[in-house]
Scaffold this motif. Structure first.
Motif, PDB file in Angstrom:
ATOM      1  N   GLU A 130       0.817  -1.212   0.000  1.00  0.00           N
ATOM      2  CA  GLU A 130       0.000   0.000   0.000  1.00  0.00           C
ATOM      3  C   GLU A 130       0.855   1.267   0.000  1.00  0.00           C
ATOM      4  O   GLU A 130       0.450   2.304  -0.540  1.00  0.00           O
ATOM      5  N   ILE A 131       2.043   1.197   0.595  1.00  0.00           N
ATOM      6  CA  ILE A 131       2.956   2.351   0.579  1.00  0.00           C
ATOM      7  C   ILE A 131       3.488   2.577  -0.832  1.00  0.00           C
ATOM      8  O   ILE A 131       3.550   3.713  -1.322  1.00  0.00           O
ATOM      9  N   LEU A 132       3.865   1.508  -1.512  1.00  0.00           N
ATOM     10  CA  LEU A 132       4.346   1.619  -2.891  1.00  0.00           C
ATOM     11  C   LEU A 132       3.254   2.148  -3.814  1.00  0.00           C
ATOM     12  O   LEU A 132       3.501   2.992  -4.673  1.00  0.00           O
ATOM     13  N   ASP A 133       2.040   1.655  -3.613  1.00  0.00           N
ATOM     14  CA  ASP A 133       0.918   2.109  -4.447  1.00  0.00           C
ATOM     15  C   ASP A 133       0.646   3.591  -4.219  1.00  0.00           C
ATOM     16  O   ASP A 133       0.395   4.339  -5.163  1.00  0.00           O
ATOM     17  N   GLY A 134       0.730   4.016  -2.952  1.00  0.00           N
ATOM     18  CA  GLY A 134       0.498   5.421  -2.631  1.00  0.00           C
ATOM     19  C   GLY A 134       1.557   6.335  -3.200  1.00  0.00           C
ATOM     20  O   GLY A 134       1.299   7.507  -3.491  1.00  0.00           O
ATOM     21  N   ALA A 135       2.773   5.799  -3.393  1.00  0.00           N
ATOM     22  CA  ALA A 135       3.864   6.588  -3.967  1.00  0.00           C
ATOM     23  C   ALA A 135       3.882   6.504  -5.490  1.00  0.00           C
ATOM     24  O   ALA A 135       4.772   7.070  -6.131  1.00  0.00           O
ATOM     25  N   CYS A 136       2.905   5.777  -6.057  1.00  0.00           N
ATOM     26  CA  CYS A 136       2.797   5.623  -7.522  1.00  0.00           C
ATOM     27  C   CYS A 136       4.048   4.985  -8.120  1.00  0.00           C
ATOM     28  O   CYS A 136       4.448   5.323  -9.241  1.00  0.00           O
ATOM     29  N   LYS A 137       4.667   4.081  -7.381  1.00  0.00           N
ATOM     30  CA  LYS A 137       5.866   3.410  -7.897  1.00  0.00           C
ATOM     31  C   LYS A 137       5.520   2.352  -8.931  1.00  0.00           C
ATOM     32  O   LYS A 137       6.323   2.023  -9.792  1.00  0.00           O
ATOM     33  N   GLY A 138       4.300   1.802  -8.839  1.00  0.00           N
ATOM     34  CA  GLY A 138       3.886   0.808  -9.816  1.00  0.00           C
ATOM     35  C   GLY A 138       4.660  -0.490  -9.725  1.00  0.00           C
ATOM     36  O   GLY A 138       4.918  -1.140 -10.745  1.00  0.00           O
ATOM     37  N   LEU A 139       5.036  -0.875  -8.514  1.00  0.00           N
ATOM     38  CA  LEU A 139       5.861  -2.067  -8.314  1.00  0.00           C
ATOM     39  C   LEU A 139       5.067  -3.114  -7.548  1.00  0.00           C
ATOM     40  O   LEU A 139       4.482  -2.830  -6.502  1.00  0.00           O
ATOM     41  N   ASP A 140       5.054  -4.337  -8.057  1.00  0.00           N
ATOM     42  CA  ASP A 140       4.351  -5.452  -7.433  1.00  0.00           C
ATOM     43  C   ASP A 140       5.360  -6.258  -6.614  1.00  0.00           C
ATOM     44  O   ASP A 140       6.305  -6.835  -7.176  1.00  0.00           O
ATOM     45  N   LEU A 141       5.192  -6.297  -5.308  1.00  0.00           N
ATOM     46  CA  LEU A 141       6.154  -6.978  -4.443  1.00  0.00           C
ATOM     47  C   LEU A 141       6.232  -8.476  -4.719  1.00  0.00           C
ATOM     48  O   LEU A 141       7.286  -9.092  -4.535  1.00  0.00           O
TER      49      LEU A 141
END
Length: 226
Positions: free
Chosen positions: A96-107
């Motif tokens: 959710e942190i990555l999504d909020g930063a718009c990184k577009g990365l799937d862990l």
């Protein structure tokens, strides 16, 4: 590339000509592509690998790359062309942190890629940061847990630090979460110039210190097992 939606790349021949020139002129024994997303465009990278291999340079080299732009075929081709090490930016262990930063990365994809990277014997360095929007103590600990689980050869923990003029900077300024506009404090490590709704700047520094201590202990135990 910052003024529009396209950018110009150099030809594989031109790139390898420059590498050969460095070898002949300066005696270079390795090389590193300091491109934060080297592996964008699989066809182009495969062509570059073929050019490197055809010149028989036989030099170790390294890159920075996005884990979600890798697959087994590309990693095998890079390895075959002499790739020795690479760096992946993971940043957070909380999706959710990555999504909020718009990184577009799937862990999940990150884990799959790192598994292949490890199997191929390519050394990998991972980067993580604390303090992105929405960060809590819980999400920070998820990052620590993921960092240890991925077991990289080396890693870096830092504090999220905005560039003036970026959307992140403007967001922090508007929310009151930007604590300094002094560029001398924008080192991303010794100072925390941001806070989140849940964490103060001292909390972020403390979490970074805790993460580094956990990593040191992880490395000590790993050496003991070897």
């Amino acid at each position: 590339m910052y003024g529009g939606s396209s950018y110009r790349t150099r030809s594989s021949k031109d790139i390898v000509d420059e590498i050969e020139s460095c070898v002949k002129t300066y005696g270079s024994r390795s090389f590193y592509f300091d491109d934060d997303t080297f592996n964008v465009g699989k066809t182009r990278i495969m062509d570059l690998c073929r050019e490197i291999k055809s010149r028989k340079l036989n030099l170790p080299w390294a890159i920075m790359a996005r884990a979600d732009q890798m697959d087994r075929e590309l990693l095998e081709t890079l390895k075959d062309a002499g790739l020795h090490a690479l760096k992946y930016g993971v940043e957070s262990g909380a999706q959710e942190i990555l999504d909020g930063a718009c990184k577009g990365l799937d862990l999940e994809k990150v884990g799959e890629t790192i598994k292949i990277t490890r199997e191929l014997g390519i050394q990998y360095h991972l980067t993580f940061m604390f303090g992105l929007p929405g960060e809590t103590e819980e999400t920070a600990r998820e990052t620590m847990a993921l960092a240890l689980d991925l077991d990289p050869d080396s890693l870096q923990f830092s504090i999220a630090t905005p560039f003036p003029g970026s959307r992140f900077y403007d967001m922090l300024l508007k929310s009151g979460h930007l604590l300094s506009t002094n560029p001398d404090e924008y080192d991303g490590y010794h100072n925390a110039v941001v806070r989140t709704e849940a964490l103060s700047h001292t909390d972020l520094l403390s979490l970074r210190n805790e993460a580094e201590n956990l990593w040191k202990e992880h490395c000590r135990q790993r050496r003991a097992r070897e």
